[in-house]
Design a protein around this motif. Sequence first.
Motif, PDB file in Angstrom:
ATOM      1  N   SER A  12       0.707  -1.041  -0.260  1.00 46.55           N
ATOM      2  CA  SER A  12       0.047  -0.137   0.005  1.00 46.55           C
ATOM      3  C   SER A  12       0.806   1.064   0.059  1.00 46.55           C
ATOM      4  O   SER A  12       2.006   0.865  -0.168  1.00 46.55           O
ATOM      5  CB  SER A  12      -1.090   0.098   1.482  1.00 46.55           C
ATOM      6  N   MET A  13       0.463   2.477   0.331  1.00 45.94           N
ATOM      7  CA  MET A  13       1.139   3.955   0.339  1.00 45.94           C
ATOM      8  C   MET A  13       0.738   4.462   1.497  1.00 45.94           C
ATOM      9  O   MET A  13      -0.608   4.878   1.629  1.00 45.94           O
ATOM     10  CB  MET A  13       0.150   4.310  -1.168  1.00 45.94           C
ATOM     11  N   SER A  14       1.542   5.451   1.867  1.00 44.16           N
ATOM     12  CA  SER A  14       1.621   6.032   3.172  1.00 44.16           C
ATOM     13  C   SER A  14       0.988   7.548   2.568  1.00 44.16           C
ATOM     14  O   SER A  14       0.985   7.728   1.243  1.00 44.16           O
ATOM     15  CB  SER A  14       3.026   6.532   3.929  1.00 44.16           C
ATOM     16  N   THR A  64       4.108   1.121   1.982  1.00 44.20           N
ATOM     17  CA  THR A  64       3.798   0.759   3.081  1.00 44.20           C
ATOM     18  C   THR A  64       3.321  -0.376   3.091  1.00 44.20           C
ATOM     19  O   THR A  64       3.224  -0.958   2.372  1.00 44.20           O
ATOM     20  CB  THR A  64       2.793   2.027   3.406  1.00 44.20           C
TER      21      THR A  64
END
Lengths: 523, 523
Positions: free
Chosen positions: A319-321, A328
């Motif tokens: 995922s992505m911050s 992430t």
Amino acid sequence: MPDGDSTNQDAKRQRSGRNQRRETRLGGGQGVKRPYIVRNIPTYDILSDESLSRIEATADRILAEIGIELREDAEAMRLYKEAGADVTEQSADVWRIKFEPGMLREVLKTAPAEFTQHARNPANSVRIGGKNVVFAPSYGSPFVMDLDRGRRYGTIEDFQNFVKLAQSSPWLHHSGGTVCEPTDVPVNKRHLDMVYAHIRYSDRAFLGSITAAERAADSVEMARLVFGEAFTDQNCVVMGNFNTTSPLVLDGVTTSGIRTYAAANQGSIHLPFLLGGAVAPLTIAGMVAQGLAESMASCALTQLVRPGAPAILASFFSSMSLKSGSPTFGTPEPAIGSLAMGQLARRLNLPLRCAGNFSTSKLPDGQAMQQSMMSMMSAVQGGANYVLHSAGFLDGLLSVSYEKLVMDTDMCGALHAYLDGMEVNEDTLGFDALAELGPGQHLFSTAHTLRHYETAYWDSALNDDQPWETWDEQGGLDYAVRANARWKKLLAEYQAPALDEGIDEALRDFVARRKGDMPDMWY
Amino acid sequence: MPDGDSTNQDAKRQRSGRNQRRETRLGGGQGVKRPYIVRNIPTYDILSDESLSRIEATADRILAEIGIELREDAEAMRLYKEAGADVTEQSADVWRIKFEPGMLREVLKTAPAEFTQHARNPANSVRIGGKNVVFAPSYGSPFVMDLDRGRRYGTIEDFQNFVKLAQSSPWLHHSGGTVCEPTDVPVNKRHLDMVYAHIRYSDRAFLGSITAAERAADSVEMARLVFGEAFTDQNCVVMGNFNTTSPLVLDGVTTSGIRTYAAANQGSIHLPFLLGGAVAPLTIAGMVAQGLAESMASCALTQLVRPGAPAILASFFSSMSLKSGSPTFGTPEPAIGSLAMGQLARRLNLPLRCAGNFSTSKLPDGQAMQQSMMSMMSAVQGGANYVLHSAGFLDGLLSVSYEKLVMDTDMCGALHAYLDGMEVNEDTLGFDALAELGPGQHLFSTAHTLRHYETAYWDSALNDDQPWETWDEQGGLDYAVRANARWKKLLAEYQAPALDEGIDEALRDFVARRKGDMPDMWY
């Protein structure tokens, strides 16, 4: 047949492993060591058949309507085209390949649902697919870390250390591949030293190189020196771990490497590394659909080269911050995606590589283990068969940590006990244990307790379960500091497994000759 | 009816919660705050029906052939006897109670499968049972810890701090009970200060006292001052958390407390705390069978007092260190046991309390979070409805840690996203996202990414996902040190929820009067 007659042999080993279990689960961080895990609990299936069908239909639509871009491998283009794919030339050496819905599933029918990767020590050969779970250490980090020296570029010495530490653990099953990048060795020669280190310092199965077709060929050649030409042609003795270039690209270095392994009847892993919002949709369903599409297209190439060659479906979800745009790892959405990927792999009847001990933490701290555990649970619950990155992963895969490696192997031990599930029989139901002394009486001295206490529970080598006072008197050390002492102890106590001198000499000759053939390349 | 017409109201709230979700999942550690979780993924069922039936048959056999020892509560004895149990007097005030197979299941049919515990802020009322998951902080530790002051006995100030920290977290749903023992308050008066603190510093549902029948009565009385007598008689507004005395004993303090809550139509939790090899068989199947037997016998008492009173089946499983004989928490075997307990609770159609963020670590380190995660995953995957010990648990339950509390609440946030599972629809499958720019192109700027990026992923308030260089420049802080800063910030920013002045005054009068009625007792 890629498996030869190894199935019977494996089944026998597995049975003897189960018998062995009750006898050898002794404390002190030892336990139920086995060459690989045969899961005794069901997978965790979270999606309905309807949802799975929709994801599959989307993968098929991606493959049929958008297609895969293939770069710089005319032979792979020819193979896809001959098999019936729709090929359009986009420019010199770049083609768009589209697949009718169902075509790749048909092609993949010749790929084995399960296969054995042989180790040079036959007791360590692993069975990949079905109910089997194989743990291998982290893969591909340029940096290494420990509490004493901090973060630095990896060297061949670090690489050898990690192979030795992995070999020392009863809870890993496979030596992995590029455990760290040995950056002090020229780029075009690293693979020789890495493959040699796996063979010399471990007697488990391992991964070869994939960074160029000739390095893949060298890896297979070195495996042939160990296993013999005839055996290697009929059995999987080395595998390559290949990444697609997401979204939806296969580059020629990758496909030529895949062809090299498949032509030699060796195994290959087909991994889309999907970072949501960057190279994949950031909604998990879309990420999974894309992962399935890319991995199927890549796996299929093996069957076009040599039907029956082992191929492993794979996905790596991240995922992505939202704050920084950084990737992430070890977060809940990818964990859910991995569980779904397990269901899809079983519907496709292919072995799966998925998830691992992922974390973005820069230290072997609470964040590291919380994220790792969420990710690793999804691997083992989702039915992943080959779990790369089972030990050492930190810093968003940029670093392997010495401390994290021993923490993770300890966790892998816990997962052995977890995947054993619960035996329910007259003895384990323990009615007699309660009846013996009755209400209000401790069970310490019952026959049932005395019969079981040495084998009932997995015993951590690293956790501190002592009372606070004892722990405090012993220095009040935290987990990372204890892990630091442990990897040093393991390295000091490490003993290399025996290796036939003739084979060792042949390998060293091969490495020396190949190194002599090429000038050093540093990029 | 214990629920009144709250079901419709809850369903409405739940729907509006779901609509709200897409709008309010914003980064910065905020996210999909809701009064409780409605799980959107199935439970993880690991045992076959046959194995479950064998465990149930063993529980029935324990109850029928060994029975439960009841101590010092003639009224409870009379209730069991009238219901048809076989009662034998063992000595003055001690009885052995045996139950024919199936009898307790019949008695338990009047217990609600789901019920609402009302909070003084109606938006925070929780639904317990079914697909609902409620997180509450740790319970019962005599010690508290933080990185600055180390380990020390808990005080009422610590207690209030923990209530405030729990209230500050969007990821807990319930204020819990004895978050720590306020050891600076006399034993016989603590309950008054604790219940007052829950009501004053939190506007969530809470647990009352159980350490003596009159303290249980005081807890219910204080709840009546908040909710009114008539409402309290028809609705659950407070619960008690009762431990059996394993193996197979119910003592009179416990049963009289249970009777007090049930008579007032208030909820109760019926927990066998099972340490394998000490107070239960150390084989997990036996531990689960015993847990089921004890909890059923205890739950049933509520229905004999007042049919329809809410009762929660419960179990707390712990393994044992083979080296030291110490209890171990967060290990694989209890996690497997908790998953099985979930299946058994569903077959019994009762709400379940099981597992939590357990650890034996003495610091908020990697061991703490690895063990916690394994245990907590079993709670949420196994379908536990009320998860006590969701935050703060360290040191084998002897200590609550300030740092661990904020670490755990952050993990509880991740579990919200995990339990949401995966939405599979045209939009989330994201075909258009891939089609928009095609192979080889990043998706940062696609309409799909722009539409979803603020809401796609759970965002941790505590993890560091930044690149190593940024993290290093910012001081290279580990997770525990960041957690230390975070709890201080949260306490500094805490604002007490509004409380009606008349109610506050009535509560303070009650506490003062009851304290004045009794001399201090310190044991």
